[in-house]
Enzyme design. Structure first.
Site, PDB file in Angstrom:
ATOM      1  N   CYS A 169     -59.117   7.051 -20.224  1.00  0.00           N
ATOM      2  CA  CYS A 169     -58.171   7.047 -21.351  1.00  0.00           C
ATOM      3  C   CYS A 169     -56.834   6.452 -20.920  1.00  0.00           C
ATOM      4  O   CYS A 169     -56.078   5.943 -21.731  1.00  0.00           O
ATOM      5  CB  CYS A 169     -57.967   8.464 -21.853  1.00  0.00           C
ATOM      6  SG  CYS A 169     -57.490   9.593 -20.530  1.00  0.00           S
ATOM      7  N   ARG A 196     -59.902  20.923 -15.515  1.00  0.00           N
ATOM      8  CA  ARG A 196     -58.573  20.860 -16.142  1.00  0.00           C
ATOM      9  C   ARG A 196     -58.472  21.830 -17.323  1.00  0.00           C
ATOM     10  O   ARG A 196     -57.388  22.221 -17.722  1.00  0.00           O
ATOM     11  CB  ARG A 196     -58.317  19.413 -16.596  1.00  0.00           C
ATOM     12  CG  ARG A 196     -56.875  19.074 -16.782  1.00  0.00           C
ATOM     13  CD  ARG A 196     -56.636  17.584 -16.849  1.00  0.00           C
ATOM     14  NE  ARG A 196     -57.018  17.015 -18.125  1.00  0.00           N
ATOM     15  CZ  ARG A 196     -56.766  15.749 -18.483  1.00  0.00           C
ATOM     16  NH1 ARG A 196     -56.172  14.929 -17.633  1.00  0.00           N
ATOM     17  NH2 ARG A 196     -57.134  15.292 -19.649  1.00  0.00           N
ATOM     18  N   GLU A 227     -56.865  16.063 -26.230  1.00  0.00           N
ATOM     19  CA  GLU A 227     -56.595  14.951 -25.296  1.00  0.00           C
ATOM     20  C   GLU A 227     -57.465  13.794 -25.762  1.00  0.00           C
ATOM     21  O   GLU A 227     -58.669  13.784 -25.522  1.00  0.00           O
ATOM     22  CB  GLU A 227     -56.964  15.370 -23.867  1.00  0.00           C
ATOM     23  CG  GLU A 227     -56.131  16.503 -23.308  1.00  0.00           C
ATOM     24  CD  GLU A 227     -54.694  16.085 -22.999  1.00  0.00           C
ATOM     25  OE1 GLU A 227     -54.396  14.873 -22.985  1.00  0.00           O
ATOM     26  OE2 GLU A 227     -53.858  16.978 -22.788  1.00  0.00           O
ATOM     27  N   ASN A 269     -66.510  10.662 -18.853  1.00  0.00           N
ATOM     28  CA  ASN A 269     -65.922   9.715 -17.895  1.00  0.00           C
ATOM     29  C   ASN A 269     -65.381  10.359 -16.618  1.00  0.00           C
ATOM     30  O   ASN A 269     -65.396   9.744 -15.562  1.00  0.00           O
ATOM     31  CB  ASN A 269     -64.883   8.804 -18.573  1.00  0.00           C
ATOM     32  CG  ASN A 269     -63.751   9.557 -19.211  1.00  0.00           C
ATOM     33  OD1 ASN A 269     -63.806  10.765 -19.374  1.00  0.00           O
ATOM     34  ND2 ASN A 269     -62.711   8.835 -19.576  1.00  0.00           N
ATOM     35  N   GLU A 303     -52.173  19.105 -20.606  1.00  0.00           N
ATOM     36  CA  GLU A 303     -53.032  19.775 -19.627  1.00  0.00           C
ATOM     37  C   GLU A 303     -52.437  19.567 -18.245  1.00  0.00           C
ATOM     38  O   GLU A 303     -51.922  18.486 -17.943  1.00  0.00           O
ATOM     39  CB  GLU A 303     -54.449  19.192 -19.678  1.00  0.00           C
ATOM     40  CG  GLU A 303     -55.192  19.604 -20.934  1.00  0.00           C
ATOM     41  CD  GLU A 303     -56.675  19.259 -20.910  1.00  0.00           C
ATOM     42  OE1 GLU A 303     -57.037  18.233 -20.305  1.00  0.00           O
ATOM     43  OE2 GLU A 303     -57.456  20.014 -21.498  1.00  0.00           O
TER      44      GLU A 303
END
Ligand code: NAP
Length: 479
Positions: free
Chosen positions: A285, A160, A251, A152, A459
């Site tokens: 998310c 990241r 994550e 996505n 993160e």
């Protein structure tokens, strides 16, 4: 597309898969094949792991400033190539060009941020309580990492993880999502150009994620998994990491509540809703999944939101002026259609949208549902599409309870003009991040992550690099 790498990136060189396998990359706006990329198998993954393992010691010894400069150069190269990278991302993922340009800037910023963190890794020295012994505390890289990213945010989810890993002195194997391998391969080319030594970053594109990743996680040489993706897959990977006690950062998915109190500024709330819902066509998310609106303002909020959503232009992301691109694939669109049908069967009213257009491409229109029944499937499923589902509430205790009544806890959004209420509710929300009168929380300088089944670790921010560092303490008796 002609200059875009399509091979695996192992030990600083481009290579076909050992068995010559390739996989197609589709354009979600047309359903047509854009190109083919190498489809790695376990043998390729082992070569990538070998390269990362062999490069680790020397890489860990490089001067922090040298690692910092590589990241800084990569940041500049990415920004200079904004148009090229944005077009590439839009073609494989579908998001409108304006959003893709925004993601390029966001992705590059992780490299700048971690270039600044690379030179600030600290330690400590102290006297122990007995007054005789001394303690010297130092930090070192955790070791070779496996990084697994979703489709996505194809560029930013890579930077990241890669940014802090490079800053900390870790080597890595990156496995991007099969829908969006091109952005990751382009990123590898950028880092090579920026001077990253061979073997530090290795990229394996594959349609066989399980076959490729499980041996690495169970093999004992990979010391860290950093994963971004769904909770279901994260859970499975955690189990694989348990046997060899591989350190993890997770994550995972979200189910964000978006709470509008009766004292909210409705203009601000609707602006926030447009971002929290429509960023990335809702395929985030952090997307607002459940809109809880105080019953006294629910009708007005729904009307204004439907007006704004209905005015958005849907079409191929490469076309200028388009606000909403296609969803990632037909399965993603079918899931959204099923969730909307279920909500409507249970009594939801469609204020706008609600029907996928005919024709090629995975398009779904911006949709607002109201009077949504709390038993609807979209209440406990990530919608991952441009659908806002509105429910009403009466009081603060009730809405906090309903917002927390989910296994996830990534982010929550709160709209109120009352400072007391904002602070009170923020403390009671079981989430890792809260947007107060804003629909956007992502920022490379802030720690991103969730609680409960939304993940482990953070993160970005000052603590983003910690995920890639270990402590070592030296005991020194002083005679
Ligand atoms: P996904 O299906 O969980 O896949 C994520 C990545 O994991 C992909 O590269 C996938 O490759 C790989 N994967 C799947 N099974 C695997 C296995 N057994 N071993 C190793 N790798 C495996 O998620 P997605 O559909 O790509 O992304 C959407 C999800 O990501 C949503 O739940 C979203 O909330 C979450 N997300 C979370 C964050 C966050 O920061 N919290 C950010 C973005 C997205 P294959 O596709 O080949 O299986």
């Amino acid at each position: 597309m002609t200059d875009t790498p399509t091979q695996l990136f192992i030990n600083g060189a481009w290579a076909d898969a050992a068995d010559g396998a390739t996989m197609p990359v589709d354009d979600p706006a047309t359903g047509e094949i854009l190109c083919h990329v190498a489809d790695a198998g376990p043998k390729d993954a082992r070569l990538a792991e070998d390269a990362a393992v062999n490069a680790q010691q020397e890489w860990a010894r490089t001067a922090p400033r040298a690692r910092s400069e590589i990241l800084r150069r990569a940041h500049e190269i990415i920004l200079a190539r904004t148009e090229e990278l944005a077009h590439l991302m839009t073609s494989e993922m579908g998001k409108p060009l304006a959003e893709a340009r925004g993601e390029v800037a966001y992705a590059a910023e992780f490299f700048r941020w971690f270039s600044e963190e690379a030179v600030r890794i600290d330690g400590g020295y102290g006297t122990l309580p007995d007054g005789r012994n001394r303690m010297l505390l130092s930090r070192r890289p955790v070791g070779p990492c496996l990084l697994i990213t979703p489709w996505n945010f194809p560029l930013a989810m890579g930077t990241r993880k890669i940014g802090p890993a490079i800053a900390a002195g870790c080597t890595m194997v990156l496995k991007p999502a099969p829908q969006t391998p091109l952005s990751s391969l382009a990123l590898a080319a950028v880092l090579k150009e920026a001077g990253l030594p061979d073997g530090v970053l290795n990229v394996v594109t594959t349609s066989r994620a399980g076959e490729v990743c499980e041996p690495l996680l169970r093999g004992g040489r990979i010391r860290k998994l950093s994963f971004t993706g769904s909770t279901a897959v994260g859970r499975r990977l955690l189990a694989q990491c348990a046997d060899t006690v591989v350190r993890t950062s997770m994550e995972l998915g979200g189910n964000a509540p978006f709470i509008v109190f009766d004292d909210a500024d409705l203009d601000v709330a609707v602006d926030g809703a447009m971002i929290a819902k429509m960023r990335n066509m809702g395929e985030a998310c952090t997307a607002a999944n459940r809109f809880f609106v105080h019953h006294s303002v629910a009708e007005e909020f729904g009307r204004r939101l439907a007006e704004r959503m209905g005015a958005l232009v849907v079409g191929p992301g490469t076309r200028e002026g388009v606000d909403v691109g296609p969803l990632i694939d037909t399965a993603g669109r079918a899931k959204v259609e099923e969730l909307v049908a279920d909500a409507v069967d249970r009594g939801a009213r469609v204020l706008v949208g609600g029907r996928a257009p005919e024709g090629p491409g995975c398009f779904y229109p911006p949709t607002v549902l109201t009077d949504v029944d709390s038993g609807s499937r979209l209440m406990d499923t990530e919608i991952f599409g441009p659908v806002a589902a509105i429910l009403t509430f009466d009081d603060e205790d009730e809405v906090v309870h309903r917002a927390n009544d989910t296994p996830w806890g990534l982010v929550g959004y709160l709209f109120t003009e009352g400072l007391d209420r904002a602070l009170r509710v923020r403390e009671r929300l079981e989430v890792g991040m809260v947007g107060l009168n804003t629909g956007l929380v992502s920022n490379p300088a802030a720690p991103f992550g969730g609680v409960k089944q939304s993940g482990l670790g953070r993160e970005g921010g000052r603590i983003g690099i910690e995920e890639f560092l270990e402590y070592q303490y030296l005991a020194i008796p002083v005679r």
